[in-house]
Design an enzyme around this catalytic site. Structure first.
Site, PDB file in Angstrom:
ATOM      1  N   GLU A  66       0.828  -1.208   0.000  1.00 53.72           N
ATOM      2  CA  GLU A  66       0.000   0.000   0.000  1.00 53.72           C
ATOM      3  C   GLU A  66       0.862   1.259   0.000  1.00 53.72           C
ATOM      4  O   GLU A  66       0.547   2.233  -0.666  1.00 53.72           O
ATOM      5  CB  GLU A  66      -0.953   0.010   1.204  1.00 53.72           C
ATOM      6  CG  GLU A  66      -2.077  -1.017   1.092  1.00 53.72           C
ATOM      7  CD  GLU A  66      -3.009  -0.757  -0.091  1.00 53.72           C
ATOM      8  OE1 GLU A  66      -3.064   0.382  -0.584  1.00 53.72           O
ATOM      9  OE2 GLU A  66      -3.678  -1.709  -0.530  1.00 53.72           O
ATOM     10  N   TYR A  68      -5.998   6.072   5.139  1.00 56.98           N
ATOM     11  CA  TYR A  68      -6.247   5.111   4.061  1.00 56.98           C
ATOM     12  C   TYR A  68      -5.460   3.814   4.290  1.00 56.98           C
ATOM     13  O   TYR A  68      -6.012   2.713   4.224  1.00 56.98           O
ATOM     14  CB  TYR A  68      -5.877   5.712   2.701  1.00 56.98           C
ATOM     15  CG  TYR A  68      -5.873   4.635   1.647  1.00 56.98           C
ATOM     16  CD1 TYR A  68      -7.076   4.168   1.116  1.00 56.98           C
ATOM     17  CD2 TYR A  68      -4.685   4.015   1.252  1.00 56.98           C
ATOM     18  CE1 TYR A  68      -7.088   3.115   0.215  1.00 56.98           C
ATOM     19  CE2 TYR A  68      -4.691   2.971   0.348  1.00 56.98           C
ATOM     20  CZ  TYR A  68      -5.896   2.533  -0.165  1.00 56.98           C
ATOM     21  OH  TYR A  68      -5.903   1.483  -1.040  1.00 56.98           O
ATOM     22  N   ASP A  78     -10.007   4.959  -1.656  1.00 52.17           N
ATOM     23  CA  ASP A  78      -8.987   5.698  -2.410  1.00 52.17           C
ATOM     24  C   ASP A  78      -9.668   6.322  -3.632  1.00 52.17           C
ATOM     25  O   ASP A  78     -10.899   6.307  -3.739  1.00 52.17           O
ATOM     26  CB  ASP A  78      -7.824   4.775  -2.800  1.00 52.17           C
ATOM     27  CG  ASP A  78      -8.252   3.683  -3.773  1.00 52.17           C
ATOM     28  OD1 ASP A  78      -9.464   3.608  -4.101  1.00 52.17           O
ATOM     29  OD2 ASP A  78      -7.392   2.907  -4.207  1.00 52.17           O
TER      30      ASP A  78
END
Ligand code: SF4
Length: 348
Positions: free
Chosen positions: A45, A128, A146
């Protein structure tokens, strides 16, 4: 809208079409009890915030081969990690990456926290990333939103509010679709849908598993979502730059520490204002009395406004300026370099 059916359709599509990614535990293995490694999910990520899957994949493979877990990464020297990160962009992220790995190694015994709150408390882990790791690695019902997910929500619900104002609404809509059933698969299904079908341009609606629920498709122009605000017109300003020369030197000033180009070397200038300057005003605003002559004009675009800068040139002498050889003008901010060049090219 029948949310249960929408969820069932998308999860069934994910079961059949999930992308094979090196950090992912696919839906079949997941159903059989395999779990994604939080370290690998977190690392992927962080890398994907900077770049695309094809670009990030070789870096991910190299990192995980060399540093297979948070402890191994934490024990590495900064220089080694920075060098391995080269090509992935912002070094601040690599520094945060190391800080996070060291926090996990030292404060958590090498094991990532399993909750969004616990993850969020790690250095460099934003909302996030915390949600993504909590959902994908720990199957927590976290709302992972996102840009891809925002786009899918804006289209599914034909959200008319433009971005960025629509963000809270899009997050709320995405949150209403999250349940305790397969939250990790759900997050990844939405990511895959956004990446491969509900693409920014030319969405493949004919292949979309949730097309029957899509308000934007029903309206006939799915690509027009998410709506975007018309860019605010950039204001235009006018100013005068004063180019005082002495032999091959130019008289510079240092701008005040605060404000635009604060603390930088510059040509002396007038204020930059919304209306053009008359000749008399331009002479009255000059830093010294001199035989000022017109010597060109340059245009420059800053983030928040554009500028027409007229250049006046004169010969100087003993003025208390920072007299700088013309060969050293390359260090000036580009707007002043442009103005100096224009002025020097247009001899009196
Ligand atoms: Fe996106 Fe088209 Fe599916 Fe709507 S129908 S969610 S626009 S791919």
């Amino acid at each position: 809208m029948d949310r249960d059916r929408l969820r069932a359709n998308l999860l069934a599509w994910y079961d059949a079409h999930a992308r094979a990614l090196p950090w992912r535990v696919g839906p079949t293995d997941h159903a059989q009890g395999a779990r994604a490694d939080p370290y690998r999910v977190w690392l992927s990520e962080v890398m994907l915030q900077q770049t695309t899957v094809p670009h990030a994949t070789p870096y991910f493979l190299a990192f995980t081969e060399r540093w297979p877990d948070a402890r191994a990464l934490a024990a590495e020297g900064d220089g080694e990690v920075m060098a391995a990160w080269a090509g992935l962009g912002y070094y601040a992220r690599a520094r945060n990456l190391l800080a996070c790995a060291r926090a996990v190694a030292q404060a958590h015994g090498g094991v990532f926290p399993a909750t969004e709150e616990g993850l969020r408390a790690l250095p460099g882990v934003g909302a996030y990333t915390a949600a993504a790791v909590a959902a994908i690695a720990f199957d927590r019902p976290a709302n992972v939103v996102d840009g891809n997910v925002e786009r899918v929500m804006a289209r599914l619900f034909a959200v008319e509010t433009p971005l960025p104002d629509a963000k809270p609404e899009l997050k709320r809509l995405a949150g209403e679709l999250v349940t305790a059933e397969r939250p990790g698969d759900w997050a990844q299904a939405l990511m895959d849908l956004g990446a491969t079908v509900c693409r920014p341009k030319s969405p493949l609606c004919e292949r979309c598993p949730v097309a029957e629920f899509c308000a934007a498709l029903a309206g006939g122009a799915p690509e027009s979502y998410p709506r975007k605000s018309a860019k605010a017109a950039r204001p235009h300003r006018f100013g005068i730059a004063y180019l005082l020369t002495r032999g091959d030197q130019v008289g510079l000033v240092r701008r005040p520490p605060r404000g635009l180009l604060g603390g930088m070397l510059a040509l002396p200038t007038s204020d930059w204002r919304a209306t053009p300057w008359s000749e008399a005003e331009a002479l009255a605003a000059a830093p010294v009395d001199a035989d000022w002559r017109a010597a060109g004009e340059v245009e420059h675009v800053f983030t928040h406004f554009s500028l027409s800068l007229r250049v006046l040139r004169a010969r100087g002498g003993a003025e208390p300026l920072i007299w700088t050889p013309t060969r050293d003008l390359g260090a000036l901010p580009s707007v002043f370099l442009k103005a100096a060049r224009a002025g020097l090219d247009n001899l009196l």
